[in-house]
Design a protein around this motif. Sequence first.
Motif, short mmCIF file in Angstrom:
data_model
loop_
_atom_site.label_atom_id
_atom_site.label_comp_id
_atom_site.label_asym_id
_atom_site.label_seq_id
_atom_site.Cartn_x
_atom_site.Cartn_y
_atom_site.Cartn_z
N LYS A 348 26.46 14.08 1.83
CA LYS A 348 27.35 13.83 3.17
C LYS A 348 28.06 15.29 3.31
CE LYS A 348 28.96 11.29 6.36
NZ LYS A 348 28.11 11.19 7.39
N CYS A 349 28.74 15.81 2.23
CA CYS A 349 29.41 17.14 2.53
C CYS A 349 28.70 18.12 3.20
CB CYS A 349 30.03 17.39 1.16
SG CYS A 349 31.49 16.24 0.74
N ILE A 352 28.21 17.30 6.79
CA ILE A 352 29.57 17.57 7.49
C ILE A 352 30.12 19.00 7.49
CG2 ILE A 352 32.22 17.36 7.46
CD1 ILE A 352 31.87 14.51 5.85
N VAL A 387 38.61 19.06 3.91
CA VAL A 387 38.14 17.84 4.27
C VAL A 387 37.44 17.03 2.92
CG1 VAL A 387 36.31 16.64 5.61
CG2 VAL A 387 37.51 18.80 6.45
N VAL A 389 35.81 14.14 0.79
CA VAL A 389 34.77 12.92 1.12
C VAL A 389 34.50 12.40 -0.21
CG1 VAL A 389 32.60 12.33 2.16
CG2 VAL A 389 33.98 14.39 3.12
N GLU A 393 35.58 7.10 2.01
CA GLU A 393 35.38 7.81 3.12
C GLU A 393 33.78 7.64 3.88
OE1 GLU A 393 36.73 9.13 0.48
OE2 GLU A 393 38.97 10.09 1.27
N MET A 394 33.01 7.37 2.70
CA MET A 394 31.60 7.34 3.52
C MET A 394 31.43 5.96 4.06
SD MET A 394 28.97 9.56 1.13
CE MET A 394 29.15 8.90 -0.27
N GLY A 397 33.85 5.87 7.10
CA GLY A 397 33.63 6.67 8.47
C GLY A 397 34.77 7.62 8.65
N LEU A 399 37.69 10.43 7.29
CA LEU A 399 37.80 11.32 6.14
C LEU A 399 39.21 11.74 5.92
CD1 LEU A 399 34.91 13.74 7.61
CD2 LEU A 399 34.60 11.66 5.91
N GLU A 414 35.43 10.46 11.29
CA GLU A 414 34.53 11.73 10.94
C GLU A 414 34.01 12.16 12.42
OE1 GLU A 414 31.07 10.34 8.90
OE2 GLU A 414 30.12 11.98 9.66
N VAL A 417 36.80 14.75 13.49
CA VAL A 417 37.35 16.03 12.63
C VAL A 417 37.25 17.23 13.15
CG1 VAL A 417 36.88 16.92 10.53
CG2 VAL A 417 37.02 14.59 10.31
#
Length: 427
Positions: A348-349, A352, A387, A389, A393-394, A397, A399, A414, A417
């Motif tokens: 995910k990071c 992002i 930021v 995560v 957070e996942m 949604g 962060l 998210e 951001v």
Amino acid sequence: MEQKPAGGRIQAIRGTRDILPPESSKWLWLEQKCRDVLSRFGYSEIRTPIFEYTELFNKGTGETTEIVQKQMYTFLDRGGRSITLRPEGTPSVARALIEHGLLRRSKVTKLYYFGPMFRHDRPQAGRYRQFDQLGAELIGAAGPEADAESVHLHVALLRALGLREFAVKVNSVGCPDCRPAYSSLIRDTLRDKASELCEDCTERLEKNPLRILDCKVESCRRIAASVPLISGSLCSDCREHYEGLKVLLKSIEVEFEEDPGLVRGLDYYTKAAFEIHHGRLGAQSALGGGGRYDNLIALYGGEPTPAVGFAAGLDRILLAVEEEGVKIPLDVGVDAYVVAISDAARAKCFSIASWLRQDLRVEVDLARRSLQSQMKAAGAAGARFAVIVGEDEMKSGVLTVRDMTSGGQEKVPEVDVSGYLKRLLGK
Ligand code: HAM
């Protein structure tokens, strides 16, 4: 004979340097500042090859110069042609102007170049075998206004970089009409003392007597002091031109000193020549130098065209910037570092970070580090924000954005951001 290091590690060649970050950012800053000034003076960039047929430098830079006699990196290519790594840029610019018919297109052409030059000299502080120059050539104008503008441009470049402790030196080196008589005068004056001159100057006495005037050997300097000044030998054209230059420089408040010993180390100069020296650079104090070269283009077979220009040594300019303590605004930190709390959040990071990079400078952990090490890495990268995560957070949604300076944290959806960070960063 210099030795290659025996076996093992291969190192950079003596007299060459690697420019690493963050030092490389200083070069970027320097180049951007210079480009800005150059465009204000109406110059456009030219890029020429870094190697040319040897003939170009033999003919232009000059057979009697130290550069051609002792310092060129010359080799035969696979076709058996003699090639030389450029020791300077002016001959290439003259060649290119002729080759592309640029002399006909407009009367005055102003070109600049940045790039590496190569001279095999003894390396020391401020003297390298590969070094970078910024050159600026003004082609097609014969009057002293062009010389004055060229000197002014060099000074403006140094001022824009925050330098103050430099001195402009000017002289006239005469022209093919008046210089031969002055060369004879030098020979006549020094003939009796020839045995006291250094080896190089003994040779110069026949081939290029003017160069004796800027020999650094103490005994030669003493002997050269007995030579009458060139000002007494200039023809009326050279004298008028030189006087005109001085009046113009005064009118734009460019301070200068006259240096009758300034003769330049290249053969093509005619009339006015100049150098800019820095008081704190020791033996290699010339930040730049140049002058008029009205016969070079014709020498290469082009339409006779007056020209004037200079080249500045960028390595030395950066040394001077350091010596004077100029603060360089190094913009090296990242805007944000995307931090994964757990392994599950790494992918995910990664995504992002990818979309944040459309507008921002963003780093993400690629070394699968722990949370603590990622926070340390964010600090080391100069990140303004982290930021963060994790599982929560996942799922939500939303962060966590941490301000790395204040330590304060905010929860930001998210999708918002990027906008949130840009607003706080003033972008
Ligand atoms: P130059 O005086 O030979 O002129 O070089 C200009 C500048 O390049 C010097 O003042 C110095 O700052 C730097 N430089 C020269 N050699 C080295 C070195 N080995 N290491 C570090 N820096 C060095 C020319 O090259 C002419 N093409 C200038 C010109 C342009 N004249 C008319 N148009």
